[in-house]
Write a protein that holds these residues in place. Structure first.
Motif, PDB file in Angstrom:
ATOM      1  N   MET A  36      38.973  44.042  41.802  1.00  0.00           N
ATOM      2  CA  MET A  36      38.855  43.220  42.985  1.00  0.00           C
ATOM      3  C   MET A  36      37.509  43.526  43.657  1.00  0.00           C
ATOM      4  N   ASN A  37      36.868  42.459  44.114  1.00  0.00           N
ATOM      5  CA  ASN A  37      35.611  42.606  44.834  1.00  0.00           C
ATOM      6  C   ASN A  37      35.913  42.481  46.334  1.00  0.00           C
ATOM      7  N   LYS A  38      36.321  43.592  46.929  1.00  0.00           N
ATOM      8  CA  LYS A  38      36.730  43.617  48.342  1.00  0.00           C
ATOM      9  C   LYS A  38      35.591  43.210  49.260  1.00  0.00           C
ATOM     10  N   GLU A  39      34.378  43.614  48.939  1.00  0.00           N
ATOM     11  CA  GLU A  39      33.232  43.281  49.790  1.00  0.00           C
ATOM     12  C   GLU A  39      33.048  41.759  49.893  1.00  0.00           C
ATOM     13  N   ALA A  40      33.131  41.068  48.759  1.00  0.00           N
ATOM     14  CA  ALA A  40      32.981  39.609  48.769  1.00  0.00           C
ATOM     15  C   ALA A  40      34.114  38.950  49.552  1.00  0.00           C
ATOM     16  N   LEU A  41      35.332  39.439  49.371  1.00  0.00           N
ATOM     17  CA  LEU A  41      36.472  38.880  50.106  1.00  0.00           C
ATOM     18  C   LEU A  41      36.341  39.145  51.596  1.00  0.00           C
ATOM     19  N   ASP A  42      35.904  40.344  51.962  1.00  0.00           N
ATOM     20  CA  ASP A  42      35.706  40.662  53.378  1.00  0.00           C
ATOM     21  C   ASP A  42      34.585  39.815  53.996  1.00  0.00           C
ATOM     22  N   ASN A  43      33.573  39.483  53.203  1.00  0.00           N
ATOM     23  CA  ASN A  43      32.533  38.575  53.697  1.00  0.00           C
ATOM     24  C   ASN A  43      33.128  37.214  54.038  1.00  0.00           C
ATOM     25  N   LEU A  44      34.067  36.752  53.226  1.00  0.00           N
ATOM     26  CA  LEU A  44      34.733  35.477  53.502  1.00  0.00           C
ATOM     27  C   LEU A  44      35.602  35.566  54.759  1.00  0.00           C
ATOM     28  N   VAL A  45      36.138  36.737  55.024  1.00  0.00           N
ATOM     29  CA  VAL A  45      36.885  36.941  56.273  1.00  0.00           C
ATOM     30  C   VAL A  45      35.924  36.834  57.456  1.00  0.00           C
ATOM     31  N   ARG A  46      34.757  37.470  57.336  1.00  0.00           N
ATOM     32  CA  ARG A  46      33.775  37.464  58.430  1.00  0.00           C
ATOM     33  C   ARG A  46      33.329  36.054  58.807  1.00  0.00           C
ATOM     34  N   ILE A  47      33.253  35.161  57.816  1.00  0.00           N
ATOM     35  CA  ILE A  47      32.816  33.787  58.107  1.00  0.00           C
ATOM     36  C   ILE A  47      34.014  32.841  58.288  1.00  0.00           C
ATOM     37  N   HIS A  48      35.190  33.439  58.454  1.00  0.00           N
ATOM     38  CA  HIS A  48      36.420  32.702  58.779  1.00  0.00           C
ATOM     39  C   HIS A  48      36.890  31.738  57.688  1.00  0.00           C
ATOM     40  N   LYS A  49      36.617  32.078  56.443  1.00  0.00           N
ATOM     41  CA  LYS A  49      37.133  31.297  55.315  1.00  0.00           C
ATOM     42  C   LYS A  49      38.452  31.881  54.811  1.00  0.00           C
ATOM     43  N   LEU A  50      38.606  33.188  54.953  1.00  0.00           N
ATOM     44  CA  LEU A  50      39.839  33.901  54.619  1.00  0.00           C
ATOM     45  C   LEU A  50      40.264  34.696  55.829  1.00  0.00           C
ATOM     46  N   HIS A  51      41.512  35.157  55.805  1.00  0.00           N
ATOM     47  CA  HIS A  51      41.910  36.141  56.796  1.00  0.00           C
ATOM     48  C   HIS A  51      42.801  37.184  56.129  1.00  0.00           C
ATOM     49  N   HIS A  52      42.771  38.373  56.710  1.00  0.00           N
ATOM     50  CA  HIS A  52      43.607  39.459  56.219  1.00  0.00           C
ATOM     51  C   HIS A  52      45.062  39.154  56.556  1.00  0.00           C
ATOM     52  N   GLU A  53      45.924  39.493  55.645  1.00  0.00           N
ATOM     53  CA  GLU A  53      47.357  39.402  55.904  1.00  0.00           C
ATOM     54  C   GLU A  53      48.050  40.438  55.035  1.00  0.00           C
ATOM     55  N   ALA A  54      48.962  41.166  55.633  1.00  0.00           N
ATOM     56  CA  ALA A  54      49.663  42.222  54.896  1.00  0.00           C
ATOM     57  C   ALA A  54      50.300  41.649  53.628  1.00  0.00           C
ATOM     58  N   VAL A  55      50.220  42.438  52.577  1.00  0.00           N
ATOM     59  CA  VAL A  55      50.812  42.032  51.301  1.00  0.00           C
ATOM     60  C   VAL A  55      52.328  42.016  51.444  1.00  0.00           C
ATOM     61  N   ASP A  56      52.933  40.953  50.938  1.00  0.00           N
ATOM     62  CA  ASP A  56      54.385  40.820  50.899  1.00  0.00           C
ATOM     63  C   ASP A  56      54.759  40.722  49.423  1.00  0.00           C
ATOM     64  N   ALA A  57      55.264  41.804  48.869  1.00  0.00           N
ATOM     65  CA  ALA A  57      55.564  41.859  47.433  1.00  0.00           C
ATOM     66  C   ALA A  57      56.543  40.770  47.020  1.00  0.00           C
ATOM     67  N   ASP A  58      57.505  40.441  47.885  1.00  0.00           N
ATOM     68  CA  ASP A  58      58.460  39.374  47.560  1.00  0.00           C
ATOM     69  C   ASP A  58      57.758  38.021  47.481  1.00  0.00           C
ATOM     70  N   GLU A  59      56.819  37.789  48.388  1.00  0.00           N
ATOM     71  CA  GLU A  59      56.057  36.536  48.352  1.00  0.00           C
ATOM     72  C   GLU A  59      55.237  36.450  47.063  1.00  0.00           C
ATOM     73  N   VAL A  60      54.551  37.529  46.735  1.00  0.00           N
ATOM     74  CA  VAL A  60      53.736  37.553  45.521  1.00  0.00           C
ATOM     75  C   VAL A  60      54.619  37.296  44.297  1.00  0.00           C
ATOM     76  N   GLN A  61      55.755  37.968  44.235  1.00  0.00           N
ATOM     77  CA  GLN A  61      56.667  37.783  43.098  1.00  0.00           C
ATOM     78  C   GLN A  61      57.186  36.346  43.048  1.00  0.00           C
TER      79      GLN A  61
END
Length: 139
Positions: free
Chosen positions: A1-26
Motif C-alpha cells: 500500500m502506498n499510504k503517502e499517495a492515499l494520504d495526499n488524496l485525503v489532504r485534497i479532499h478526494k478521500l477521507h479516513h474511515e476506520a476499517v470495518d472487517a465485516d464491511e470488507v468481507q
C-alpha cells in the motif's frame, strides 16, 4: 500500500479516513465474488455480463480501499486508487476506468456500447483484484 499517495488524496479532499470495518470488507469481497461468478455465465446477455463484472470490480476495489482505512465518494476514484491499495499497474486500472465511462453512458444516456473483449478484460482484472483481496483478508 502506498499510504503517502492515499494520504495526499485525503489532504485534497478526494478521500477521507474511515476506520476499517472487517465485516464491511468481507461483505464487499463476497458481493464482488458472487457478481464476478455470475458474470461468467455465458447464457446472460453481454450487457448483463458487463454490468455484473463492472459492479464486481467496483465492490472488490472498494474493499481494497476500505481495507486500507479510506473511503471515497467518487466511484471512479476507487479504481484509480488500485495503484496505491493493491499496486495494480496503471494499464489495468485504466481498463476499469474505461468500463466506468461506458457504464455511465449506459446508465445515464442509454448508450450501451460494450464488446466481448472489454468484458473479458474486465473479468480478468476483476479476478486478479478478487484474488488479492482474498489473500489480504485471510492473511
Amino acid at each position: 500500500m502506498n499510504k503517502e499517495a492515499l494520504d495526499n488524496l485525503v489532504r485534497i479532499h478526494k478521500l477521507h479516513h474511515e476506520a476499517v470495518d472487517a465485516d464491511e470488507v468481507q461483505g464487499l469481497i463476497q458481493s464482488g465474488s458472487l457478481r464476478l461468478k455470475d458474470a461468467g455465465l455465458e447464457t446472460l446477455s453481454l450487457e448483463s455480463r458487463f454490468d455484473l463484472s463492472y459492479n464486481a470490480a467496483h465492490a472488490l476495489s472498494l474493499a481494497a480501499l476500505r481495507h486500507c482505512g479510506y473511503r471515497s465518494d467518487n466511484r471512479y476514484l476507487v479504481f484509480q486508487c488500485l495503484q496505491h491499495t493493491l499496486d495494480l499497474p496503471p494499464a489495468k486500472w485504466r481498463v476499469l476506468d474505461q468500463a466506468h465511462r461506458k457504464r455511465n453512458l449506459a446508465e445515464y444516456e442509454g448508450n450501451i456500447d460494450v464488446d466481448e473483449a472489454l468484458v473479458k478484460s474486465l473479468m480478468e482484472i476483476t479476478e486478479e483484484i478478487r484474488r488479492a483481496m482474498v489473500a489480504l483478508a485471510t492473511g
